[in-house]
Enzyme design. Sequence first.
Site, mmCIF file in Angstrom:
data_model
loop_
_atom_site.group_PDB
_atom_site.id
_atom_site.type_symbol
_atom_site.label_atom_id
_atom_site.label_comp_id
_atom_site.label_asym_id
_atom_site.label_seq_id
_atom_site.Cartn_x
_atom_site.Cartn_y
_atom_site.Cartn_z
ATOM 1 N N ALA A 266 1.002 -11.535 -1.551
ATOM 2 C CA ALA A 266 0.392 -10.496 -0.710
ATOM 3 C C ALA A 266 -0.215 -9.385 -1.547
ATOM 4 O O ALA A 266 -1.189 -8.745 -1.133
ATOM 5 C CB ALA A 266 1.441 -9.919 0.226
ATOM 6 N N THR A 267 0.339 -9.147 -2.722
ATOM 7 C CA THR A 267 -0.232 -8.116 -3.596
ATOM 8 C C THR A 267 -1.682 -8.475 -3.922
ATOM 9 O O THR A 267 -2.572 -7.615 -3.899
ATOM 10 C CB THR A 267 0.619 -7.994 -4.884
ATOM 11 O OG1 THR A 267 1.942 -7.603 -4.497
ATOM 12 C CG2 THR A 267 0.050 -6.983 -5.855
ATOM 13 N N GLN B 292 5.842 -8.198 6.299
ATOM 14 C CA GLN B 292 7.188 -8.131 6.895
ATOM 15 C C GLN B 292 7.177 -8.513 8.369
ATOM 16 O O GLN B 292 8.193 -8.418 9.044
ATOM 17 C CB GLN B 292 7.780 -6.727 6.701
ATOM 18 C CG GLN B 292 7.981 -6.346 5.243
ATOM 19 C CD GLN B 292 9.091 -7.115 4.536
ATOM 20 O OE1 GLN B 292 9.926 -7.774 5.179
ATOM 21 N NE2 GLN B 292 9.116 -7.052 3.208
ATOM 22 N N HIS C 168 7.264 -16.083 0.478
ATOM 23 C CA HIS C 168 8.683 -15.923 0.099
ATOM 24 C C HIS C 168 9.434 -14.943 0.997
ATOM 25 O O HIS C 168 10.639 -14.764 0.857
ATOM 26 C CB HIS C 168 8.812 -15.546 -1.378
ATOM 27 C CG HIS C 168 8.373 -14.163 -1.744
ATOM 28 N ND1 HIS C 168 9.257 -13.144 -1.987
ATOM 29 C CD2 HIS C 168 7.140 -13.630 -1.913
ATOM 30 C CE1 HIS C 168 8.593 -12.046 -2.319
ATOM 31 N NE2 HIS C 168 7.304 -12.312 -2.275
ATOM 32 N N THR D 148 -7.747 -23.780 -9.299
ATOM 33 C CA THR D 148 -7.223 -25.041 -8.762
ATOM 34 C C THR D 148 -6.163 -24.777 -7.691
ATOM 35 O O THR D 148 -5.279 -23.933 -7.882
ATOM 36 C CB THR D 148 -6.603 -25.869 -9.909
ATOM 37 O OG1 THR D 148 -7.635 -26.086 -10.869
ATOM 38 C CG2 THR D 148 -6.064 -27.207 -9.419
ATOM 39 N N CYS E 3 10.201 -3.217 -5.454
ATOM 40 C CA CYS E 3 9.216 -2.788 -6.453
ATOM 41 C C CYS E 3 9.509 -1.385 -6.970
ATOM 42 O O CYS E 3 8.965 -0.974 -7.976
ATOM 43 C CB CYS E 3 7.810 -2.810 -5.872
ATOM 44 S SG CYS E 3 7.356 -4.408 -5.301
#
Length: 403
Positions: free
Chosen positions: A71-72, A182, A204, A240, A327
């Site tokens: 997502a970053t 979220q 994840h 790829t 983070c």
Amino acid sequence: MQVYLDNNATTMTDPLVVEAMMPYFSELYGNPNSLHKFGTSSHPAISTAIDQVYKALNASDADDIVFTSCATESNNWVLKSIYLDHIVNGEKNHIITTEVEHPSILATCRWLEEECDVKVTYLPVNEQGVVEAHTVKSFVTDKTALVTIMWASNETGAIFPIAEIGEVCKEKGVLFHSDAVQAVGKIPVDLQATHIDFISFSAHKFHGPKGVGGLFIRNSQALSPFFHGGEHMGGRRSGTLNVPFIVGIGKAMELATTDMDAKMTSISKKRDRLEDAILKLSDTFVVGDRVNRTPNTILISIRGVEGESMLWDLNNEQIGASTGSACASEDLEANTVMLAIGADNELAHTGIRLSLSRFTTDAEIDYTISHFEKAVKRLRTISSSYAVQQPTKGGEVQECELH
Ligand code: C6P
């Protein structure tokens, strides 16, 4: 017993997801862009994964969903490409966001301000930890290129009024992106029912593998690519294709959204039982009401107990929790979301985030309740500041209105 209550940081990969991914490492490993059968043999699996994601999010055939590394990346891509497409090569110069976004939005916005002279408005949240649609409306100008607002908070679980904000953006003709990391896989995300141009998500967070996420692009609208160098994903993202991880995100999305109501009810029952037990301890506060909160999340503050000390006491009992975003876990500052909500500085140092998953058991909740109570009692006994405060505050510390 070991109890993992940091599922907003990351989740265990569901063994069924791992099983679905396995053949694509050492058996069907061809590059899907190759023309030989080693390459083409992975095409059906990629198509299945795409179908699973479209179905789970109720995206339409006209929309694009591009797989990214996380997502970053998706958040950086949207912000920097909106800057290129609508600010550098357009008439606009303004982005609206909130004070409580994930660092992948906030740091990118600050970079756009500092390096590219973009004007960014950081909206404050209310006591429930969300921004209301009318607040967004009052800040939109004819220079606004993008509104970017999270769907649900990683720290508090607060669910933002995304449908209403979408209507404001539609009325004002402004592009709307949501960091839905979220929300996807935890609560229903229906992209047909919501006026939104882009959402970011990450596997994840819903029992998929780390290292794969996505960006939804409404109506396949133009968005300059972030990665150049090939024609992968229709020229949207070069590189790829990571076939096993694409298979993994599809399977994880399907599992998370099948019988979602039942899953949400089961998780929220456990969450509420844990929350009720902790709130029986004096001077404890939970951020936000339960209705507008993701079913798995509690951000609780405990007057007189430092968040980090609590974390270590729990860790010693094999319970994994966090003080907020992973983070920012090396930063012992006050919890910025709690400060934004109106907590005083002392209380904002006491936040503990507990985030459950569909794999959390009742026995784990019982174990956590008993060790949580013990840890609070122990830490309060050794906390001189709490002992001094008691007679004066008399337990009446509701002034910060967190609960
Ligand atoms: N939040 C947390 O502890 P990545 O790591 O790129 O897959 O996801 C980043 C991200 C973006 N937006 C939100 C709302 C998030 O919660 C996260 C990840 C974790 O809260 C790790 S910092």
